[in-house]
Design a protein around this motif. Structure first.
Motif, PDB file in Angstrom:
ATOM      1  N   GLU A   1       0.887  -3.196  -7.447  1.00  0.00           N
ATOM      2  CA  GLU A   1       2.493  -1.906  -6.891  1.00  0.00           C
ATOM      3  C   GLU A   1       2.532  -1.802  -5.350  1.00  0.00           C
ATOM      4  O   GLU A   1       3.147  -1.899  -4.707  1.00  0.00           O
ATOM      5  CB  GLU A   1       2.874  -1.072  -7.625  1.00  0.00           C
ATOM      6  CG  GLU A   1       3.902   0.230  -7.479  1.00  0.00           C
ATOM      7  CD  GLU A   1       5.331  -0.829  -7.225  1.00  0.00           C
ATOM      8  OE1 GLU A   1       6.172  -0.602  -6.246  1.00  0.00           O
ATOM      9  OE2 GLU A   1       5.508  -2.185  -7.746  1.00  0.00           O
ATOM     10  N   ILE A   2       1.174  -0.971  -5.461  1.00  0.00           N
ATOM     11  CA  ILE A   2       0.515  -0.389  -3.894  1.00  0.00           C
ATOM     12  C   ILE A   2       0.277  -1.388  -2.617  1.00  0.00           C
ATOM     13  O   ILE A   2       0.747  -1.668  -1.624  1.00  0.00           O
ATOM     14  CB  ILE A   2      -1.164   0.140  -4.179  1.00  0.00           C
ATOM     15  CG1 ILE A   2      -0.426   1.645  -4.522  1.00  0.00           C
ATOM     16  CG2 ILE A   2      -1.505   0.484  -2.836  1.00  0.00           C
ATOM     17  CD1 ILE A   2      -2.152   2.769  -5.551  1.00  0.00           C
ATOM     18  N   LYS A   3      -0.030  -3.175  -3.427  1.00  0.00           N
ATOM     19  CA  LYS A   3      -0.010  -3.804  -2.262  1.00  0.00           C
ATOM     20  C   LYS A   3       1.241  -4.559  -1.953  1.00  0.00           C
ATOM     21  O   LYS A   3       1.402  -5.047  -1.171  1.00  0.00           O
ATOM     22  CB  LYS A   3      -1.043  -5.336  -2.880  1.00  0.00           C
ATOM     23  CG  LYS A   3      -2.849  -5.176  -3.706  1.00  0.00           C
ATOM     24  CD  LYS A   3      -3.220  -4.816  -1.833  1.00  0.00           C
ATOM     25  CE  LYS A   3      -3.036  -6.107  -1.117  1.00  0.00           C
ATOM     26  NZ  LYS A   3      -4.108  -6.201   0.061  1.00  0.00           N
ATOM     27  N   ARG A   4       2.134  -4.667  -3.253  1.00  0.00           N
ATOM     28  CA  ARG A   4       3.785  -4.535  -2.287  1.00  0.00           C
ATOM     29  C   ARG A   4       4.051  -3.582  -1.252  1.00  0.00           C
ATOM     30  O   ARG A   4       4.680  -4.835  -0.513  1.00  0.00           O
ATOM     31  CB  ARG A   4       4.710  -4.329  -3.750  1.00  0.00           C
ATOM     32  CG  ARG A   4       5.755  -4.856  -3.611  1.00  0.00           C
ATOM     33  CD  ARG A   4       6.141  -5.054  -4.711  1.00  0.00           C
ATOM     34  NE  ARG A   4       6.965  -3.048  -4.828  1.00  0.00           N
ATOM     35  CZ  ARG A   4       7.691  -2.408  -3.681  1.00  0.00           C
ATOM     36  NH1 ARG A   4       8.970  -3.212  -3.350  1.00  0.00           N
ATOM     37  NH2 ARG A   4       7.912  -1.290  -4.403  1.00  0.00           N
ATOM     38  N   ARG A   5       3.486  -2.615  -1.653  1.00  0.00           N
ATOM     39  CA  ARG A   5       4.194  -1.737  -0.688  1.00  0.00           C
ATOM     40  C   ARG A   5       3.332  -1.515   1.374  1.00  0.00           C
ATOM     41  O   ARG A   5       3.056  -1.541   1.664  1.00  0.00           O
ATOM     42  CB  ARG A   5       4.009  -0.476   0.265  1.00  0.00           C
ATOM     43  CG  ARG A   5       5.330  -0.400  -1.456  1.00  0.00           C
ATOM     44  CD  ARG A   5       5.500   1.041  -1.572  1.00  0.00           C
ATOM     45  NE  ARG A   5       4.447   2.359  -1.378  1.00  0.00           N
ATOM     46  CZ  ARG A   5       2.941   2.168  -2.626  1.00  0.00           C
ATOM     47  NH1 ARG A   5       3.185   1.875  -3.713  1.00  0.00           N
ATOM     48  NH2 ARG A   5       2.360   3.097  -2.690  1.00  0.00           N
ATOM     49  N   ASN A   6       1.792  -2.029   0.265  1.00  0.00           N
ATOM     50  CA  ASN A   6       0.864  -2.065   1.527  1.00  0.00           C
ATOM     51  C   ASN A   6      -0.367  -3.643   1.158  1.00  0.00           C
ATOM     52  O   ASN A   6      -1.447  -3.396   0.734  1.00  0.00           O
ATOM     53  CB  ASN A   6      -0.341  -0.651   1.250  1.00  0.00           C
ATOM     54  CG  ASN A   6       0.687   0.604   1.315  1.00  0.00           C
ATOM     55  OD1 ASN A   6       1.032   0.993   2.331  1.00  0.00           O
ATOM     56  ND2 ASN A   6       0.340   1.372  -0.015  1.00  0.00           N
ATOM     57  N   PRO A   7       0.213  -4.228   2.060  1.00  0.00           N
ATOM     58  CA  PRO A   7      -0.256  -5.296   1.986  1.00  0.00           C
ATOM     59  C   PRO A   7      -1.500  -5.580   2.001  1.00  0.00           C
ATOM     60  O   PRO A   7      -2.641  -6.919   1.985  1.00  0.00           O
ATOM     61  CB  PRO A   7       0.807  -6.890   2.959  1.00  0.00           C
ATOM     62  CG  PRO A   7       1.654  -5.839   2.744  1.00  0.00           C
ATOM     63  CD  PRO A   7       1.068  -4.056   2.159  1.00  0.00           C
TER      64      PRO A   7
ATOM     65  N   ARG B   1       4.435   7.378  -2.988  1.00  0.00           N
ATOM     66  CA  ARG B   1       4.500   5.585  -2.301  1.00  0.00           C
ATOM     67  C   ARG B   1       3.702   5.989  -0.679  1.00  0.00           C
ATOM     68  O   ARG B   1       4.179   5.376   0.076  1.00  0.00           O
ATOM     69  CB  ARG B   1       6.771   5.865  -1.413  1.00  0.00           C
ATOM     70  CG  ARG B   1       7.765   5.939  -2.751  1.00  0.00           C
ATOM     71  CD  ARG B   1       8.708   5.332  -2.730  1.00  0.00           C
ATOM     72  NE  ARG B   1       9.104   4.216  -1.554  1.00  0.00           N
ATOM     73  CZ  ARG B   1       9.096   2.910  -2.176  1.00  0.00           C
ATOM     74  NH1 ARG B   1       8.846   3.254  -3.375  1.00  0.00           N
ATOM     75  NH2 ARG B   1       8.639   2.303  -1.416  1.00  0.00           N
TER      76      ARG B   1
ATOM     77  N   GLU C   1      -0.595  -0.897 -11.392  1.00  0.00           N
ATOM     78  CA  GLU C   1      -0.646  -0.430 -10.281  1.00  0.00           C
ATOM     79  C   GLU C   1      -0.503  -0.516  -8.764  1.00  0.00           C
ATOM     80  O   GLU C   1      -0.325  -0.355  -7.931  1.00  0.00           O
ATOM     81  CB  GLU C   1      -1.504   1.316 -10.676  1.00  0.00           C
ATOM     82  CG  GLU C   1      -0.744   2.206 -12.007  1.00  0.00           C
ATOM     83  CD  GLU C   1       0.727   2.522 -12.029  1.00  0.00           C
ATOM     84  OE1 GLU C   1       1.464   3.189 -11.197  1.00  0.00           O
ATOM     85  OE2 GLU C   1       1.182   2.736 -13.126  1.00  0.00           O
TER      86      GLU C   1
ATOM     87  N   ASN D   1       1.100   5.591  -6.322  1.00  0.00           N
ATOM     88  CA  ASN D   1       2.815   4.972  -6.313  1.00  0.00           C
ATOM     89  C   ASN D   1       4.195   6.171  -6.071  1.00  0.00           C
ATOM     90  O   ASN D   1       4.918   5.844  -5.654  1.00  0.00           O
ATOM     91  CB  ASN D   1       3.265   3.977  -7.300  1.00  0.00           C
ATOM     92  CG  ASN D   1       2.099   2.772  -7.229  1.00  0.00           C
ATOM     93  OD1 ASN D   1       1.473   1.829  -5.591  1.00  0.00           O
ATOM     94  ND2 ASN D   1       1.584   2.106  -7.792  1.00  0.00           N
TER      95      ASN D   1
ATOM     96  N   ALA E   1       0.911   5.747   2.240  1.00  0.00           N
ATOM     97  CA  ALA E   1       0.356   4.877   2.659  1.00  0.00           C
ATOM     98  C   ALA E   1      -1.142   4.550   2.240  1.00  0.00           C
ATOM     99  O   ALA E   1      -1.927   5.696   2.907  1.00  0.00           O
ATOM    100  CB  ALA E   1       0.773   4.814   4.543  1.00  0.00           C
TER     101      ALA E   1
END
Length: 516
Positions: free
Chosen positions: A452-458, A420, A449, A417, A422
């Motif tokens: 938060e990763i899923k928010r950027r990488n659905p 940031r 955590e 995270n 991918a």
């Protein structure tokens, strides 16, 4: 700008709350009875572990079995034996079913009790009283009798190595009816009763003749029967071409110590056997067993043989999935991972540690997916440089050499995270007893955590591999993007491959597909 801390807390309240504590007293998610039984069946060895004793593990598995439908107990037993290559747990569950659901015990026995060692395990467990009986009983007795009646003479001879109980003890208990004079003579020879020497099976007769005259050729009997005697280098050379694949893998140093590799042609023959693809596919050795055999091979074992072992290791990992996109593997290298993967047993603890298995999974994923990012962790993320082109054993050894510190399962996710990064797939290999990142309430730090990763990488997916049977995890069950799976055989790679390819079943669902 709105207060980030305030709104982050509101989002956190929507996550599932940790509903139990782990062996370190830190927040965790409890596995349901079926998942807990599957985890115990695939990773439990009824031995002491870092966080608990063998007695507690036995109590856990029996309690989990009682909380499950007997049909699932049967499926877990078969999965653990056929896919997980486990020994004690499948035998225990088969024995449990003789009391809980006798009709199911019959097909499970046939699928699980597949060699003499498993038969002796089954009998030992039944007689212990731990599953509710102290004797075999009529139906289990018939099951054992049928196994003895169907077994070939080589299978019976292989079963005659080992004790507590020995095969002789088992024969005395169940009184099998010999189908012919040869088997009657064998049973008499086995239990020390009078027998017809002329009817003795040829293999056993040859063994008795060899004991009387050591100039005769080595008899075709289990090599354990022979190693109690003084053998020449030539004798060991014969055994090197005759013993089973696993026995060969385990006895390389013994062969070297007895001068076997000095006999012409033996080095080439042993190397060919060890790297034979057909034999490896049939035996399906645990990848970690091969890594340890490589590590323990002394300098007196020829390099050609060591290279064949390494080739066998590579072949044993053909099931490692090739995953598109960004893959991150996070091996736990904390202090608790230094414990034997199969537990502590006085005089018989495995040299293989949990950290060795975690390192091997990471190195294997790196080997198949050259762009994989490996992020070891303990209290925090540990920096290590791995070469994706290096031999698998080299990278695994480099990871396994780190070790120490507390357990912080969320640390690698927090690092991703912060970068940031991918991410498409994250694989965590751990005993999952995280405590450094303990939260005061709500969701675990790992789930926070990960969200938060899923928010950027659905589309990202998380796999948490348990290699110790503690019944809790840091990520909850029931989400399509999270898979909790237990085990340390190559079956884990199959499960990861299914998950990545879009299989929506959780691990319990996969176990439930087992046919009884």
């Amino acid at each position: 700008m709105a207060n980030k801390g305030l709104f982050a807390s509101a989002i956190a309240r929507l996550m599932p709350v940790a509903d139990t504590v782990n062996r370190e007293g830190a927040p965790a998610y409890a596995y349901g009875p079926e998942h807990k039984l599957a985890q115990l069946a695939a990773t439990g060895t009824l031995a002491d572990t870092f966080y608990g004793g063998a007695e507690a593990q036995l109590a856990d598995v029996l309690a989990a079995a009682q909380a499950c439908d007997p049909a699932f107990v049967a499926q877990a037993a078969v999965y653990a034996r056929r896919s997980g290559a486990m020994k004690d747990m499948p035998a225990l569950l088969a024995a449990y079913l003789t009391v809980a659901e006798p009709d199911l015990a019959i097909p499970v026995f046939d699928r699980v009790i597949d060699n003499g060692r498993m038969l002796r395990n089954f009998v030992q467990i039944l007689r212990s009283g731990q599953v509710g009986r102290t004797s075999l009983g009529s139906r289990p007795k018939r099951l054992v009798q049928h196994w003895l009646e169907r077994a070939s003479m080589p299978q019976l001879m292989a079963a005659a190595t080992g004790k507590d109980p020995s095969l002789a003890d088992v024969v005395r208990m169940v009184h099998p009816k010999p189908a012919d004079a040869g088997r009657r003579a064998f049973y008499g020879w086995l239990i020390g009763r009078p027998y017809d020497v002329a009817a003795l099976p040829a293999e056993v007769a040859a063994f008795e003749a060899w004991k009387a005259d050591r100039s005769l050729p080595l008899p075709p009997v289990p090599f354990e029967w022979l190693t109690a005697f003084s053998l020449t280098a030539e004798d060991w050379a014969v055994l090197a071409t005759r013993i089973g694949w696993q026995a060969l893998r385990m006895n390389l140093n013994t062969l070297a110590r007895n001068g076997t590799f000095d006999v012409k042609g033996v080095t080439e023959a042993v190397a060919a056997r060890l790297s034979d693809a057909e034999a490896i596919a049939k035996v399906r050795p645990m990848p970690y067993q091969l890594m340890v055999a490589l590590d323990q091979a002394r300098a007196s074992v020829p390099l050609k043989v060591q290279a064949a072992l390494e080739d066998a290791l590579e072949q044993s990992l053909v099931r490692v999935p090739k995953v598109p996109g960004h893959v991150v593997v996070c091996p736990d290298v904390s202090g608790s991972m230094s414990s034997p993967v199969t537990g502590y047993r006085k005089g018989a603890s495995s040299a293989v540690r949990c950290i060795d298995v975690a390192a091997l999974v990471a190195a294997a994923m790196l080997r198949t997916n050259r762009d994989t990012q490996v992020v070891p962790f303990e209290n925090h993320v540990v920096g290590v440089r791995l070469d994706p082109r290096a031999r698998l054993a080299v990278n695994a050894a480099k990871l396994a050499a780190i070790g120490g510190g507390g357990t912080n399962v969320s640390a690698p996710l927090a690092t991703l995270n912060a970068m940031r990064a991918a991410v498409d797939l994250v694989v965590i290999v751990s005993d999952n007893q995280s405590w450094v990142d303990s939260t005061k309430g709500g969701a675990t730090a790992t789930l926070r955590e990960w969200n938060e990763i899923k928010r950027r990488n659905p589309a990202a997916k998380l796999v948490c591999i348990d290699i110790q049977p503690y019944g809790t995890g840091q990520a909850p069950q029931g989400r399509a993007d999270i898979l909790n799976v237990g085990g340390f055989s190559d079956a884990v790679f199959d499960t990861i491959a299914r998950f990545v390819s879009g299989d929506t079943r959780d691990w319990v669902g996969i176990v439930k597909q087992v046919e009884i």
